[in-house]
Design an enzyme around this catalytic site. Structure first.
Site, PDB file in Angstrom:
ATOM      1  N   LYS A  98      44.955  43.911  44.301  1.00 19.41           N
ATOM      2  CA  LYS A  98      46.095  44.735  44.737  1.00 19.41           C
ATOM      3  C   LYS A  98      45.913  45.156  46.194  1.00 19.41           C
ATOM      4  CE  LYS A  98      47.725  47.255  40.720  1.00 19.41           C
ATOM      5  NZ  LYS A  98      47.516  48.496  39.975  1.00 19.41           N
ATOM      6  N   GLU A 119      56.703  63.184  40.085  1.00 18.35           N
ATOM      7  CA  GLU A 119      57.477  62.183  40.814  1.00 18.35           C
ATOM      8  C   GLU A 119      58.601  61.710  39.892  1.00 18.35           C
ATOM      9  OE1 GLU A 119      56.980  60.786  44.037  1.00 18.35           O
ATOM     10  OE2 GLU A 119      58.956  60.231  43.321  1.00 18.35           O
ATOM     11  N   GLU A 135      62.162  52.910  39.073  1.00 18.89           N
ATOM     12  CA  GLU A 135      61.842  51.582  39.562  1.00 18.89           C
ATOM     13  C   GLU A 135      63.136  50.911  40.012  1.00 18.89           C
ATOM     14  OE1 GLU A 135      59.431  49.463  36.725  1.00 18.89           O
ATOM     15  OE2 GLU A 135      58.131  51.210  36.511  1.00 18.89           O
ATOM     16  N   ASN A 155      62.279  63.318  31.435  1.00 17.45           N
ATOM     17  CA  ASN A 155      62.311  62.013  30.774  1.00 17.45           C
ATOM     18  C   ASN A 155      62.725  62.137  29.310  1.00 17.45           C
ATOM     19  OD1 ASN A 155      61.814  60.548  33.031  1.00 17.45           O
ATOM     20  ND2 ASN A 155      59.689  60.044  32.562  1.00 17.45           N
ATOM     21  N   LEU A 159      74.515  57.262  29.769  1.00 14.61           N
ATOM     22  CA  LEU A 159      75.312  57.257  28.553  1.00 14.61           C
ATOM     23  C   LEU A 159      75.725  55.813  28.257  1.00 14.61           C
ATOM     24  CD1 LEU A 159      76.109  59.771  26.868  1.00 14.61           C
ATOM     25  CD2 LEU A 159      78.381  59.628  27.886  1.00 14.61           C
ATOM     26  N   GLY A 195      63.311  51.150  27.624  1.00 16.18           N
ATOM     27  CA  GLY A 195      61.941  50.654  27.587  1.00 16.18           C
ATOM     28  C   GLY A 195      61.278  51.051  28.882  1.00 16.18           C
ATOM     29  N   CYS A 233      57.699  54.348  31.365  1.00 17.26           N
ATOM     30  CA  CYS A 233      57.788  55.816  31.393  1.00 17.26           C
ATOM     31  C   CYS A 233      58.420  56.402  30.140  1.00 17.26           C
ATOM     32  CB  CYS A 233      58.575  56.261  32.617  1.00 17.26           C
ATOM     33  SG  CYS A 233      57.698  55.910  34.144  1.00 17.26           S
TER      34      CYS A 233
HETATM   35  C1  UDX Z   1      62.516  56.660  34.448  1.00 24.06           C
HETATM   36  C2  UDX Z   1      63.216  57.908  35.022  1.00 24.06           C
HETATM   37  O1  UDX Z   1      64.601  57.603  35.248  1.00 24.06           O
HETATM   38  C3  UDX Z   1      62.550  58.336  36.311  1.00 24.06           C
HETATM   39  O2  UDX Z   1      63.146  59.511  36.807  1.00 24.06           O
HETATM   40  C4  UDX Z   1      61.088  58.577  36.041  1.00 24.06           C
HETATM   41  O3  UDX Z   1      60.406  58.917  37.227  1.00 24.06           O
HETATM   42  C5  UDX Z   1      60.441  57.346  35.422  1.00 24.06           C
HETATM   43  O4  UDX Z   1      61.153  56.958  34.241  1.00 24.06           O
HETATM   44  P1  UDX Z   1      62.539  54.048  35.006  1.00 24.06           P
HETATM   45  O5  UDX Z   1      61.537  53.880  33.904  1.00 24.06           O
HETATM   46  O6  UDX Z   1      62.332  53.355  36.305  1.00 24.06           O
HETATM   47  O7  UDX Z   1      62.681  55.607  35.372  1.00 24.06           O
HETATM   48  O8  UDX Z   1      63.917  53.528  34.410  1.00 24.06           O
HETATM   49  P2  UDX Z   1      65.375  54.121  34.151  1.00 24.06           P
HETATM   50  O9  UDX Z   1      66.289  53.668  35.201  1.00 24.06           O
HETATM   51  O10 UDX Z   1      65.311  55.546  33.855  1.00 24.06           O
HETATM   52  O11 UDX Z   1      65.749  53.311  32.803  1.00 24.06           O
HETATM   53  C6  UDX Z   1      64.964  53.471  31.627  1.00 24.06           C
HETATM   54  C7  UDX Z   1      65.467  52.614  30.507  1.00 24.06           C
HETATM   55  O12 UDX Z   1      66.668  53.153  29.965  1.00 24.06           O
HETATM   56  C8  UDX Z   1      65.777  51.166  30.870  1.00 24.06           C
HETATM   57  O13 UDX Z   1      65.232  50.313  29.866  1.00 24.06           O
HETATM   58  C9  UDX Z   1      67.286  51.121  30.876  1.00 24.06           C
HETATM   59  O14 UDX Z   1      67.765  49.838  30.550  1.00 24.06           O
HETATM   60  C10 UDX Z   1      67.625  52.134  29.811  1.00 24.06           C
HETATM   61  N1  UDX Z   1      68.961  52.750  29.947  1.00 24.06           N
HETATM   62  C11 UDX Z   1      69.270  53.501  31.038  1.00 24.06           C
HETATM   63  C12 UDX Z   1      69.906  52.600  28.937  1.00 24.06           C
HETATM   64  O15 UDX Z   1      69.639  51.942  27.921  1.00 24.06           O
HETATM   65  N2  UDX Z   1      71.123  53.207  29.055  1.00 24.06           N
HETATM   66  C13 UDX Z   1      71.452  53.955  30.133  1.00 24.06           C
HETATM   67  O16 UDX Z   1      72.571  54.463  30.162  1.00 24.06           O
HETATM   68  C14 UDX Z   1      70.501  54.095  31.162  1.00 24.06           C
END
Ligand code: UDX
Length: 443
Positions: A41, A158, A162, A218, A260, A267, A270
């Site tokens: 890395k 934080e 992603e 979260n 929503l 998935g 986080c």
């Molecule tokens: C999340 C939080 O949003 C972020 O603030 C925190 O710091 C880390 O965890 P991330 O894991 O990058 O971020 O993804 P995010 O955009 O939140 O999406 C999470 C999952 O939810 C994805 O699998 C996405 O497909 C799903 N999702 C999101 C849905 O199924 N429906 C939605 O309406 C929104």
């Protein structure tokens, strides 16, 4: 917005969070060293290559390597000697033997750093940790720091998503710092001065509150997604359309339309592990019933994966044995190559386990998917993945799939049947082009 402060920063752990944080702190004008024990890395980052897919990050990395404000190392002595503020950005994955968070990396980082600190320094945790962790780390630091060293600890969660890591780090919607040390508060105000000037809310809390902000945010987001997915289950049973339902709910600004989106559910590295670790911590704190609803949030989410498999199997007559299946998407969400707890790969491998011949395509996550799921087949384009397929599943809503031309796909599939796991396509359009279209929560 370039900082005037003279603080020198180390960022311990250069995964999604740490690499982005290190590059962005350099972008804000600070001198930064990023540390990781993974030599490959560090080699990659030092050469200006981001070892994962994060739009916009490589430019920031290269610019700040070029101007000399940013460098990377595997050497704790170097980081300890160089910086006066150390950010902890190492991972806290789910433990293999339980739902709890594995704190081994955080503890190892703190131990390695603390024993090397001299004079006055600050450690700010950014990793997502169970509430109460910082208190325990403070005791570890006190036990290991050499005589004369003065270490101040704070926690600043934080919230970056992603795919939007650079934007979310440079312009977060809020900054939270948990500390009871005026030294930490004042250092954070200096570090965040450019953002505070822009009007970004800056909240100072006690340490446990700051630790809780991240996991409760979260948990709320996961709950919102599972709520609408529960409505999708009811809609399917009642012959209603969850997309219209969500649209109608979203006009109430107390509810709002973000997160929503019904479909295959959440998935990633986080949301799933954070809600489980949160439940485990509530149990330890003796308030298990307060978070028992998160068990249901997790269960609703897992059921969507099983339901997607069932819908696809139903479309081809009740069995996957020997049947050709095309899967579009492997990443846990679009604009990411992260496959941790990816709903798409969960569904793809479940179908393969039931005898389906599954070919997967993803614009960015193929290499990671191949390593983790060597038993699946992989294609290098959308058309190749769906060639001869008796059913196609859209499982990650990349723009390339949203914009797919049903006529183009129809030319290569064996049968025009599609399961839209992300409610990303227009059913009327696909049906008009001769496709059998099925989605979660819609007639
Ligand atoms: C999340 C939080 O949003 C972020 O603030 C925190 O710091 C880390 O965890 P991330 O894991 O990058 O971020 O993804 P995010 O955009 O939140 O999406 C999470 C999952 O939810 C994805 O699998 C996405 O497909 C799903 N999702 C999101 C849905 O199924 N429906 C939605 O309406 C929104």
């Amino acid at each position: 917005m370039v900082a005037e402060s003279r603080s020198r920063i180390s960022v311990i752990g250069t995964g999604y969070l740490g690499a982005t944080h290190a590059a962005c702190m350099a972008e804000l004008g600070f001198e930064v060293v990023g540390l990781d024990l993974d030599q490959s890395k560090i080699d990659s980052l030092s050469a200006g290559r981001v070892p994962f897919y994060e739009p916009g990050l490589e430019e920031v990395l290269q610019r700040n390597l070029g101007n000399g404000r940013l460098r990377f190392t595997t050497d704790y002595d170097e980081a300890a000697a160089f910086a006066d503020i150390h950010f902890l950005c190492v991972g806290t994955p789910q433990r293999a033997d339980s739902n709890a968070a594995d704190l081994a990396f955080v503890e190892a980082a703190v131990d390695s750093l603390a024993s090397r600190l001299t004079g006055s320094s600050i450690i700010i945790g950014k990793s997502t940790v169970p509430v109460g962790t910082a208190q325990r780390l403070a005791e570890r630091i006190a036990a290991r720091a050499p005589a004369g060293a003065e270490v101040h600890l704070g926690w600043s969660p934080e919230f970056l998503r992603e795919g939007f890591g650079v934007e979310d780090t440079l312009r977060p919607n809020r900054i939270v710092i948990g500390t009871d040390s005026p030294v930490v508060e004042s250092a954070m105000r200096d570090l965040c001065a450019p953002q505070i000037e822009q009007g970004i809310p800056f909240l100072v809390t006690d340490v446990p509150t700051a630790e809780l902000v991240k996991v409760s945010a979260n948990a709320f987001l996961a709950t919102k997604i599972s709520f609408i997915n529960a409505m999708a289950e009811v809609s399917e049973a009642a012959g209603a359309d969850v997309i219209k339902l969500a649209e109608a709910l979203a006009y109430d600004d107390r509810i709002g339309g973000k997160f929503l989106g019904p479909g295959l559910g959440f998935g990633g590295g986080c949301l799933p592990k954070d809600i489980r670790a949160f439940m485990a911590r509530a149990d330890e704190l003796g308030v298990e019933p307060a978070l028992s609803f998160l068990r249901e949030v997790d269960a609703i989410n897992q059921r969507r994966r099983a339901r997607t498999v069932d819908i696809a199997r139903g479309l081809i007559g009740g069995s996957f044995a020997g049947r050709t299946v095309g899967v579009l998407g492997a990443a846990f969400k679009p604009n990411s190559d992260d496959i941790r707890d990816s709903p798409a790969l969960h569904v793809a491998s479940a179908i393969a386990e039931q005898g389906g011949v599954v070919t997967v395509y993803d614009p960015e996550a193929l290499e990671r998917a191949k390593q983790e799921f060597p038993g699946l087949r992989y294609a290098h384009s959308m058309l190749e993945a769906v060639r001869d397929a008796e059913v196609v599943l859209l499982l990650t809503e990349w723009a390339e799939f949203r914009d797919a031309d049903p006529d183009e796909l129809a030319k290569v599939v064996a049968e025009p049947r599609i399961v839209d796991g992300r409610n990303a396509l227009d059913p009327r359009h696909w049906r008009a082009r001769g496709w059998t279209y099925r989605a979660l929560g819609r007639p």
